[in-house]
Design a protein around this motif. Structure first.
Motif, PDB file in Angstrom:
ATOM      1  N   UNK A 269      74.665 103.523  47.216  1.00 51.78           N
ATOM      2  CA  UNK A 269      73.384 103.465  47.909  1.00 51.78           C
ATOM      3  C   UNK A 269      72.363 104.110  46.982  1.00 51.78           C
ATOM      4  N   UNK A 270      71.556 103.284  46.306  1.00 49.31           N
ATOM      5  CA  UNK A 270      70.628 103.769  45.283  1.00 49.31           C
ATOM      6  C   UNK A 270      69.181 103.796  45.761  1.00 49.31           C
ATOM      7  N   UNK A 271      68.926 103.410  47.012  1.00 53.52           N
ATOM      8  CA  UNK A 271      67.565 103.453  47.537  1.00 53.52           C
ATOM      9  C   UNK A 271      66.649 102.444  46.867  1.00 53.52           C
ATOM     10  N   UNK A 272      65.349 102.780  46.817  1.00 55.01           N
ATOM     11  CA  UNK A 272      64.354 101.888  46.213  1.00 55.01           C
ATOM     12  C   UNK A 272      64.416 101.971  44.690  1.00 55.01           C
ATOM     13  N   UNK A 273      64.342 100.821  44.029  1.00 57.41           N
ATOM     14  CA  UNK A 273      64.283 100.768  42.566  1.00 57.41           C
ATOM     15  C   UNK A 273      63.174  99.802  42.166  1.00 57.41           C
ATOM     16  N   UNK A 274      62.145 100.309  41.477  1.00 55.52           N
ATOM     17  CA  UNK A 274      61.035  99.501  40.946  1.00 55.52           C
ATOM     18  C   UNK A 274      60.387  98.649  42.033  1.00 55.52           C
ATOM     19  N   UNK A 275      60.199  99.233  43.225  1.00 54.21           N
ATOM     20  CA  UNK A 275      59.505  98.545  44.293  1.00 54.21           C
ATOM     21  C   UNK A 275      60.367  97.678  45.178  1.00 54.21           C
ATOM     22  N   UNK A 276      61.637  97.498  44.838  1.00 48.22           N
ATOM     23  CA  UNK A 276      62.551  96.712  45.665  1.00 48.22           C
ATOM     24  C   UNK A 276      63.404  97.680  46.484  1.00 48.22           C
ATOM     25  N   UNK A 277      63.355  97.579  47.816  1.00 49.04           N
ATOM     26  CA  UNK A 277      63.960  98.615  48.666  1.00 49.04           C
ATOM     27  C   UNK A 277      65.451  98.419  48.898  1.00 49.04           C
ATOM     28  N   UNK A 278      66.074  99.527  49.329  1.00 51.52           N
ATOM     29  CA  UNK A 278      67.439  99.537  49.890  1.00 51.52           C
ATOM     30  C   UNK A 278      68.455  98.852  48.984  1.00 51.52           C
ATOM     31  N   UNK A 279      68.594  99.364  47.775  1.00 46.38           N
ATOM     32  CA  UNK A 279      69.541  98.784  46.825  1.00 46.38           C
ATOM     33  C   UNK A 279      70.938  99.353  47.076  1.00 46.38           C
ATOM     34  N   UNK A 280      71.798  98.517  47.651  1.00 45.13           N
ATOM     35  CA  UNK A 280      73.168  98.909  47.969  1.00 45.13           C
ATOM     36  C   UNK A 280      74.128  97.890  47.381  1.00 45.13           C
ATOM     37  N   UNK A 281      75.327  98.355  47.022  1.00 40.88           N
ATOM     38  CA  UNK A 281      76.298  97.425  46.462  1.00 40.88           C
ATOM     39  C   UNK A 281      77.554  98.113  45.987  1.00 40.88           C
ATOM     40  N   UNK A 282      78.205  97.504  44.988  1.00 39.19           N
ATOM     41  CA  UNK A 282      79.492  97.974  44.529  1.00 39.19           C
ATOM     42  C   UNK A 282      79.489  98.428  43.078  1.00 39.19           C
ATOM     43  N   UNK A 283      80.619  99.009  42.682  1.00 34.22           N
ATOM     44  CA  UNK A 283      80.769  99.629  41.360  1.00 34.22           C
ATOM     45  C   UNK A 283      82.229  99.510  40.967  1.00 34.22           C
ATOM     46  N   UNK A 284      82.483  99.129  39.731  1.00 39.81           N
ATOM     47  CA  UNK A 284      83.847  99.030  39.222  1.00 39.81           C
ATOM     48  C   UNK A 284      83.868  99.510  37.779  1.00 39.81           C
TER      49      UNK A 284
END
Length: 290
Positions: A269-284
């Motif tokens: 859960x990385x929050x807002x990045x460069x004006x694009x909100x709610x950046x969520x996802x995966x990591x490997x």
């Protein structure tokens, strides 16, 4: 004002990591081989190349090298959130469990906006005192990470002051035996001084501030001696007026197949990045240590 690197220089850096790793491997082969430390005590490779968790460096040093041993580690990482994909390749060297040096290349694909950002990160960490297993105060280390953007056009357009910067940090890690339901628990705290925007991918400094102290924390529970689950939190600065920055969080799951190979998966859960909100996802992330 620092000028962004020229194209030939950027292309030469793209082939730097493989020769660096080859030199590390040759150096290790010519000296004492690593392997004395217990599996998992070197952590995994963080996204900036240092030993630690996925998001934050820890006080432990890379590989399984102990005193009088030299160890090397290589890692490949992919993180994907709603509008971005991050790819990281890196290598690190542990000299006598006292000094760690690392190098990493980050590439951020702007899936929604188009284009990509990238930076090279050169790190060093020194163990000040202690041991993660048996010292009552755990292990303490100090480190630095010098970051250089490959192309600073987008970050400077957003208001970043510089296209390079250096983080310094102090970390402490401690393994608590049989702390939760008979399971071992690993704790880490890191205090970082930084001017990096989104870890440096959006440049350094900005209209609102220059440098600041940020706190980072990690906890991991060993389900078995080779399987650890946990969480990380990384406080972030908010330097740019037009690009709000939120703290980073993760839930991770790491499995050490043996002393040489590990695989880490996480929810981000990385929050807002460069004006694009709610950046969520995966990591490997796949790591090999020798």
């Amino acid at each position: 004002m620092f000028s962004p690197p020229t194209a030939p220089f950027r292309h030469s850096l793209s082939g730097y990591l493989a020769p660096c790793l080859a030199v590390c491997l040759a150096f290790a082969a010519a000296t004492s081989s690593a392997g004395s430390r217990i599996v998992g005590t070197g952590g995994v490779s963080a996204i900036e190349g240092a030993a630690g968790g996925g998001l934050s460096p820890w006080a432990v040093l890379t590989s399984t090298a102990s005193e009088q041993e030299i160890g090397v580690t290589a890692a490949a990482t992919r993180a994907w959130v709603d509008d971005y994909r991050l790819t990281v390749t890196g290598a690190s060297l542990n000299v006598y469990d006292r000094i760690e040096v690392s190098v990493a290349r980050q590439t951020l694909d702007l899936d929604t906006l188009g284009g990509e950002l990238g930076q090279d990160i050169y790190g060093a960490k020194v163990r000040l005192l202690g041991d993660v297993l048996y010292h009552p105060w755990g292990i303490w280390s100090v480190g630095m990470q010098h970051k250089q953007l490959i192309d600073g056009t987008i970050p400077t357009a957003l208001g970043a002051d510089k296209t390079s910067g250096t983080d310094v940090y102090l970390s402490a890690s401690k393994l608590l035996f049989s702390a939760v339901a008979g399971r071992n628990v690993l704790l880490n705290a890191t205090l970082r001084n930084t001017n990096a925007n989104q870890g440096g991918l959006l440049g350094f400094g900005g209209e609102q501030r220059s440098r600041s102290w940020m706190a980072e924390g990690s906890v991991g529970v060993f389900i078995t001696p080779q399987w650890v689950v946990g969480a990380e939190y990384r406080q972030k600065p908010d330097n740019l007026i037009v690009a709000k920055e939120d703290d980073w969080q993760s839930l991770y799951n790491a499995y050490f197949f043996n002393k040489h190979l590990s695989l880490t998966g996480a929810w981000l859960n990385l929050g807002d990045i460069a004006g694009l909100p709610s950046q969520r996802g995966g990591y490997l992330s796949l790591q090999a240590a020798f």
